[in-house]
Design an enzyme around this catalytic site. Structure first.
Site, PDB file in Angstrom:
ATOM      1  N   HIS A 181       0.205   3.638   7.547  1.00 41.32           N
ATOM      2  CA  HIS A 181      -0.759   2.478   7.385  1.00 41.32           C
ATOM      3  C   HIS A 181      -1.442   2.439   8.869  1.00 41.32           C
ATOM      4  CE1 HIS A 181       0.021   0.837   3.830  1.00 41.32           C
ATOM      5  NE2 HIS A 181       1.313   0.813   3.793  1.00 41.32           N
TER       6      HIS A 181
ATOM      7  N   ASP B 100      -1.497   0.469  -0.145  1.00 46.39           N
ATOM      8  CA  ASP B 100      -0.773  -0.351  -1.103  1.00 46.39           C
ATOM      9  C   ASP B 100      -1.318  -1.076  -2.512  1.00 46.39           C
ATOM     10  OD1 ASP B 100       1.545   0.421   0.598  1.00 46.39           O
ATOM     11  OD2 ASP B 100       1.624  -1.635   1.426  1.00 46.39           O
TER      12      ASP B 100
ATOM     13  N   GLU C 191       8.924   3.079  -2.827  1.00 44.97           N
ATOM     14  CA  GLU C 191       7.804   1.896  -2.899  1.00 44.97           C
ATOM     15  C   GLU C 191       6.995   2.472  -3.987  1.00 44.97           C
ATOM     16  OE1 GLU C 191       6.216   1.167   0.893  1.00 44.97           O
ATOM     17  OE2 GLU C 191       7.938   0.326   1.583  1.00 44.97           O
TER      18      GLU C 191
ATOM     19  N   HIS D 182       3.274   2.363  -2.620  1.00 45.79           N
ATOM     20  CA  HIS D 182       2.704   2.898  -1.423  1.00 45.79           C
ATOM     21  C   HIS D 182       2.337   4.148  -1.887  1.00 45.79           C
ATOM     22  CE1 HIS D 182       2.584   3.920   2.909  1.00 45.79           C
ATOM     23  NE2 HIS D 182       3.027   4.850   2.306  1.00 45.79           N
TER      24      HIS D 182
END
Length: 186
Positions: A97, A104, A161, A164
């Site tokens: 990120h 996300d 995740e 993500h």
């Protein structure tokens, strides 16, 4: 954004809803971490996001963005709260990120209702992992739909995740400390 390596992601230009939860208290930190709700990515990631948003739209869905570029100070805050590398990148190593190449997201239906993904965004638990046999079939279907849209757009996923996605070879991009998004001072 003059002088920045990032491009701003807007709802109108990218056909996405933007809900930057870290600019609010509605996140796992329990307080705003970003000083402003600006969504930005490197141009390569922004192009993939636009491709994904178009694919979602063609299928009758819309992407909702929870997070994109993350300033280093925010990464330090998250790592201090949850030093678990399955979910949070070690701030000393940097996050994808913070490189501006990770996003996300979730999917919403034609009425703006988020699809059931089995857990909320940022649920740092085993149920958030992609490869789960113990989730309802509809949740599995929704996760596979999001995964397919994001993969065909050029992103790759991580196992832990469902929300993500990042560019392949993310670590080849330099870490950024861009003032387009800043962390709230403590």
């Amino acid at each position: 954004m003059a002088g920045s390596e990032l491009v701003e992601i807007t709802s109108s230009q990218y056909r996405v809803d933007i809900d930057l939860v870290y600019a609010t208290a509605n996140n796992f930190a329990g307080r705003p971490v970003y000083a402003q709700a600006r969504c930005a990515l490197r141009p390569e990631a922004a192009a993939c996001l636009l491709h994904a948003a178009r694919a979602a739209y063609r299928a009758g869905y819309r992407l909702k963005v929870f997070d994109a570029y993350r300033p280093p100070r925010a990464q330090q805050i998250f790592w201090a709260l949850c030093p678990d590398p399955r979910y949070i990148a070690d701030a000393s190593q940097g996050s994808n990120h913070t490189r501006g190449v990770a996003v996300d997201v979730t999917l919403m239906d034609a009425h703006g209702k988020p699809l059931d993904m089995g857990t909320g965004f940022d649920a740092m638990e085993d149920l958030s992992h992609h490869d789960r046999d113990d989730l309802p079939q509809q949740v599995q279907r929704n996760r596979c739909l999001l995964l397919g849209i994001m993969l065909q757009a050029g992103f790759c996923s991580i196992a832990t995740e469902w929300w993500h996605y990042e560019l392949p070879d993310s670590k080849s991009y330099a870490l950024l400390d861009d003032s387009v998004v800043t962390a709230v001072p403590e």
